[in-house]
Structures are given as C-alpha cells and as structure tokens.
Design a protein around this motif. Structure first.
Motif, PDB file in Angstrom:
ATOM      1  N   ARG A 179      -6.875   1.825   9.852  1.00  0.00           N
ATOM      2  CA  ARG A 179      -6.391   2.543  11.045  1.00  0.00           C
ATOM      3  C   ARG A 179      -7.525   2.954  11.992  1.00  0.00           C
ATOM      4  O   ARG A 179      -7.305   3.183  13.171  1.00  0.00           O
ATOM      5  N   GLN A 222       2.598   3.056   2.408  1.00  0.00           N
ATOM      6  CA  GLN A 222       3.926   3.057   3.019  1.00  0.00           C
ATOM      7  C   GLN A 222       4.811   1.982   2.414  1.00  0.00           C
ATOM      8  O   GLN A 222       6.006   2.197   2.216  1.00  0.00           O
ATOM      9  N   ILE A 225      -3.084  -8.509  -0.366  1.00  0.00           N
ATOM     10  CA  ILE A 225      -4.340  -9.243  -0.441  1.00  0.00           C
ATOM     11  C   ILE A 225      -5.375  -8.521  -1.313  1.00  0.00           C
ATOM     12  O   ILE A 225      -6.451  -9.060  -1.547  1.00  0.00           O
ATOM     13  N   PRO A 264      -1.221  -3.747   7.530  1.00  0.00           N
ATOM     14  CA  PRO A 264      -1.819  -3.192   8.748  1.00  0.00           C
ATOM     15  C   PRO A 264      -1.179  -3.830   9.987  1.00  0.00           C
ATOM     16  O   PRO A 264      -0.660  -4.953   9.936  1.00  0.00           O
ATOM     17  N   ASP A 265      -1.295  -3.132  11.109  1.00  0.00           N
ATOM     18  CA  ASP A 265      -0.546  -3.504  12.316  1.00  0.00           C
ATOM     19  C   ASP A 265      -0.846  -4.911  12.839  1.00  0.00           C
ATOM     20  O   ASP A 265       0.034  -5.566  13.403  1.00  0.00           O
ATOM     21  N   ASP A 297      -0.047   4.646  15.945  1.00  0.00           N
ATOM     22  CA  ASP A 297       0.322   5.139  14.620  1.00  0.00           C
ATOM     23  C   ASP A 297       1.297   6.318  14.701  1.00  0.00           C
ATOM     24  O   ASP A 297       2.258   6.369  13.932  1.00  0.00           O
ATOM     25  N   GLY A 302       0.829  -1.203   0.000  1.00  0.00           N
ATOM     26  CA  GLY A 302       0.000   0.000   0.000  1.00  0.00           C
ATOM     27  C   GLY A 302       0.863   1.251   0.000  1.00  0.00           C
ATOM     28  O   GLY A 302       1.957   1.270  -0.568  1.00  0.00           O
ATOM     29  N   SER A 324       3.677  -8.919  -2.274  1.00  0.00           N
ATOM     30  CA  SER A 324       2.493  -9.647  -1.833  1.00  0.00           C
ATOM     31  C   SER A 324       1.485  -8.655  -1.265  1.00  0.00           C
ATOM     32  O   SER A 324       1.849  -7.731  -0.531  1.00  0.00           O
TER      33      SER A 324
END
Ligand SMILES: NC(=O)c1ccc[n+]([C@@H]2O[C@H](COP(=O)([O-])OP(=O)(O)OC[C@H]3O[C@@H](n4cnc5c(N)ncnc54)[C@H](O)[C@@H]3O)[C@@H](O)[C@H]2O)c1
Length: 444
Positions: A228, A44, A65, A104-105, A240, A42, A63
């Motif tokens: 987020r 970042q 999704i 994502p985290d 974040d 994405g 990679s």
C-alpha cells in the motif's frame, strides 16, 4: 437445474465455456452450494473467505504468490483445497464457480477480466481498479461476458447505511448541502506497517508474478508485504480509504460522483520509504441532479492523529445532521423563529425606529410551552455482532445463484474509484481535476 459446474465440461475449454456461459447466463437452485476460490489470500482475502463461507459458499482453491499464505490457507480452510501460485490454474478449474480477487490493487483489473473471460463470477476487492484507464476495461468485460461482478466496499450492503439512506430520503435533515467524512489513525499498523515474515525469500515468493505490470525492481519483501505504501502497487489513502467513503456516500445519497476534485496533503510522519502521503484532504463538487441537491463533499484521512483513531460521516442539511459511526444518529436543533438584531451601535432614535418595525413584523409573544424548540437526537444501532461484510458476500452469492444484479456492480465501483483515483492525480500533479460521473471520463 443444470449447475455451471456440470455445464463446464472440460477444463481445457474453460475460456470457451466462459464465453458460452456469457451468452447463456443460468440461474441455479438456492440449495446448490456455490464453490469459490480466493486469489490473493492475505488479510482481506482471508476475511472475505470467512464471510463467504458464513454466507453459504464452499472454498475449493486458493492462489497466492507467497507460499506462506498458501500454507496458511490450508491450515485455516482445510488441507483439501487446491493451492497454487498461478491464479490462471484456479480459473481453469471446472469446480470453481466464482472467485474472490483480493490481491494488491495493481492486479485487480487483469485478474478480474481474466476471471470473467474464463466464465467465473467475481467478487473484486476495492478499489475496483488501480488506474483510471482500467475502469472501462472492467466495466466492458462485465457487460460483454454477462458475469456477476460485485465490488468489495461492504458498506453498500450495510443495514446501517440502508437506514441512513431511508432517513435521507424521508427528508430527516431537510435539504442536503454538505457531507464530511474522515478516517483518522494513530498507529503503525493503521499506517500500513504490516509484519514481514522471516521466510520472505525468493524461493517462497514469486516476485515477478507479484510485480505483474509494475516496473521491474529487485526482490525487496517490504514492497510486497507493505504494498500500500508504493504507488506502483497500491492507490494511497485515496484509493484505499476514500473509496469506501465514496461508496458509502453514493449509496446513501444516490449520487453518482463529483464533477470537480481537489486534494491536498503531505507525508508528515511515516517516512519509511513510502511514496504516498499520510495526510490527505479531498474537496469535491456534486452539482444538483434529479437524485439530490447540489452539495460539497470534504474527505480526510490522517494517519498521524495523535488524539484518536476514528472514522465517520456527517451529512449536513438545512434541518439537521445525520451522522454515521457504529450506527446512525439524526440531530436537529431548529433555528429561532425570529432572526434577531444587532442594533446596539446605532443611534438611540434609529434603534427605536428599527425595533418598532421589527416588532410589527415579529410580535413578542408570551413564552409558552409551545415556544420551546425541541432539540432532537435519534439513534439507530445495528444488532450486536452485525456484519455488513457477510451481507455483502450474501448479496454476491444470491446474485450468482439468481443472475439478478448485485448492489455494487462495476459501474458503481468505478464511480467510487474514479474520484478517489483522481484525488491522487490532484495531489501529485497539484491541480484541480474534472470528472464526468455519467460517462466516467476524466477531463483535463
Ligand atoms: N473491503 C475492505 O474493507 C478491505 C479491507 C482491506 C483490504 N481490502 C482490499 O483487499 C485487497 C488486498 O488487501 P490486503 O490487505 O488483504 O493485502 P495483503 O497484502 O494482506 O494480501 C494481498 C495478497 O495478495 C497476494 N498477491 C500479490 N500478487 C498476487 C498475484 N498476482 N496472484 C495472487 N496473489 C497475489 C499477496 O502475496 C498477498 O498475500 C486490496 O485491494 C485492498 O484494498 C479491502
């Protein structure tokens, strides 16, 4: 010199090879180009790849999704890269030396650990982990496998923060007593309302793989593209943004973390279904250590700042203030040599008695040039176009080659993430949290 690409003889044996490599960390020649893959392509992740390429790496796989991000990765980085929705395919590749994890985290811990176990070095985006319990798992895997792991708070590699650290160490502001840092925004995108693509369909998105360990919920693209805003996937403004402030501040002061954490705030404006606050204040106690005096930290994120968008740091000491914005500024305004007096409301005779004694202690001198107190402001600016992000990736790639330590390893990363995540615990549970920064264990 044997490169790890040649050393990893079979892709089926990637995890075996990974464990062998953990025992035999190898350095490599400076000319041997490091081959990277991105997991989570994405915003970042794409920036990370650009910085990594600029620092000398080669991208061989991506990679994600969401199919659109894979298509875009090929458009931007070349049609020859391998693209896959399943990051494990990337980890099984012999030609991948290191992976950048920019998902994502809620995926950070699992993918980072899987990658290290597969013999890959890892550039892991901040916050290092989503939950406190994840932290030791990443630290342990890094130590067990001997892989290089750099956490992605790039300020730690910044020449601006290096300058700030040097100035602090040279005593530029006297004895530190407080640090303030803030990150204020005033826009929809600043408040994480990112665009949702018109092709966000179940066919183009591997929904279950996005959810991972998060609770199963029906397909709802907003939860992916604005992850987020949901505690199931992100870490709120504390994970974040506070985490960058912790990383930068720890680097500048040598601190390793607070012992007490308290946060307050609320959801004041961006009521779009999110379950995290858009205004958050954090207060932290840093007791004295061998590296710094006792000081307090105050952090703020305000996504509804109608006045401005800006962020910065103020390190406040007995003799001055060091500010970090685009550069570093040291301002000093020395105190008056004599303390002054407030005697107007005393009887006349008492005033005279007071003044006589005061002047014995502080004789009135004739004003001279020497008595003029200098108001000093020194500014240090980085060269135009300077990128700490590129330096952070360069530091990572150098460590991959030399097997020497990175600037921001898993321990450093967890010592920044821990108090950031506890800020959320404090906010949601409305209590003060304790933290042991040495052992990285949260108290009650
Ligand atoms: N260092 C910095 O300054 C900085 C700046 C922004 C974001 N970040 C961090 O980078 C990470 C990504 O943030 P972003 O803004 O790029 O988000 P993003 O939503 O733009 O990108 C995340 C990508 O991960 C993909 N993804 C989700 N689950 C996946 C999985 N299981 N396997 C592979 N891909 C998966 C998503 O489809 C998406 O394309 C976050 O951890 C964030 O905190 C760091």
């Amino acid at each position: 010199m044997t490169s790890r690409r040649h050393f990893l003889a079979t892709s089926a044996g990637a995890s075996l090879a990974g464990s062998l490599l953990a025992q035999v960390p190898q350095s490599r020649s400076a000319n041997d180009q490091i081959q990277i893959a991105i997991i989570g392509a994405g915003g970042q992740g794409s920036d990370d790849v650009r910085s990594s390429l600029a620092a000398g790496a080669k991208l061989v796989a991506a990679s994600d999704i969401y199919q659109g991000r894979l298509t875009r990765a090929r458009e931007v980085f070349g049609k020859d890269i391998l693209v896959t929705r399943d990051y494990r395919e990337v980890l099984a590749r012999r030609d991948v030396d290191a992976v950048i994890v920019a998902t994502p985290d809620h995926w950070h811990q699992k993918i980072a650990v899987d990658a290290m176990n597969a013999g890959k070095d890892v550039y892991l985006e901040k916050p290092m982990v989503q939950r406190i319990d994840d932290g030791k798992i990443v630290v342990g895997a890094q130590q067990k496998t001997g892989r290089i792991l750099q956490v992605g708070s790039q300020r730690v590699s910044s020449i601006v923060y290096q300058k700030a650290r040097e100035l602090m160490q040279s005593g530029a502001i006297g004895q530190l007593n407080m640090v303030e840092a803030w990150w204020d925004r005033n826009s929809a995108i600043g408040a994480w309302q990112y665009s949702i693509p018109p092709d966000a369909t179940p066919e183009n998105i591997d929904w279950d793989r996005f959810l991972g360990r998060a609770p199963k919920v029906p397909f709802e693209p907003v939860r992916l593209f604005r992850w987020r805003n949901y505690r199931d996937y992100g870490t709120g403004v504390a994970g974040d943004l506070f985490v960058h402030l912790f990383s930068g501040m720890h680097f500048v002061t040598g601190a390793i973390g607070p012992t007490r954490v308290y946060a307050a705030g609320g959801l004041r404006f961006w009521k779009d279904g999110r379950d995290v606050p858009d205004v958050l204040l954090g207060l932290y106690d840093y007791p004295q250590t061998a590296r710094h005096p006792a000081f307090n930290l105050a952090l703020r994120v305000n996504f509804v700042d109608g006045g401005s968008e800006n962020s910065g740091f103020r390190f406040i000491g007995t003799d001055g203030i060091l500010t970090i914005g685009s550069g570093v500024t040291v301002s000093k305004s020395p105190r008056e040599a004599e303390p002054g007096y407030t005697i107007d409301t005393f009887p006349k005779a008492i005033q005279e008695q007071f003044l006589k004694k005061y002047r014995e202690e502080y004789p009135r001198g004739t004003p001279s040039a020497d008595a003029i107190r200098p108001q000093v402001e020194d500014r240090y600016l980085p060269p135009q176009g300077y990128s700490d992000h590129r330096d952070h990736h360069r530091n990572f790639l150098e460590a991959v080659r030399s097997r020497k330590p990175v600037v921001e390893d898993a321990v450093f990363g967890f010592r920044a993430a821990g108090p950031a995540l506890l800020s959320n615990v404090s906010y949601f549970e409305q209590r003060v949290c304790n933290w042991n920064p040495e052992t990285m264990v949260a108290g009650s």
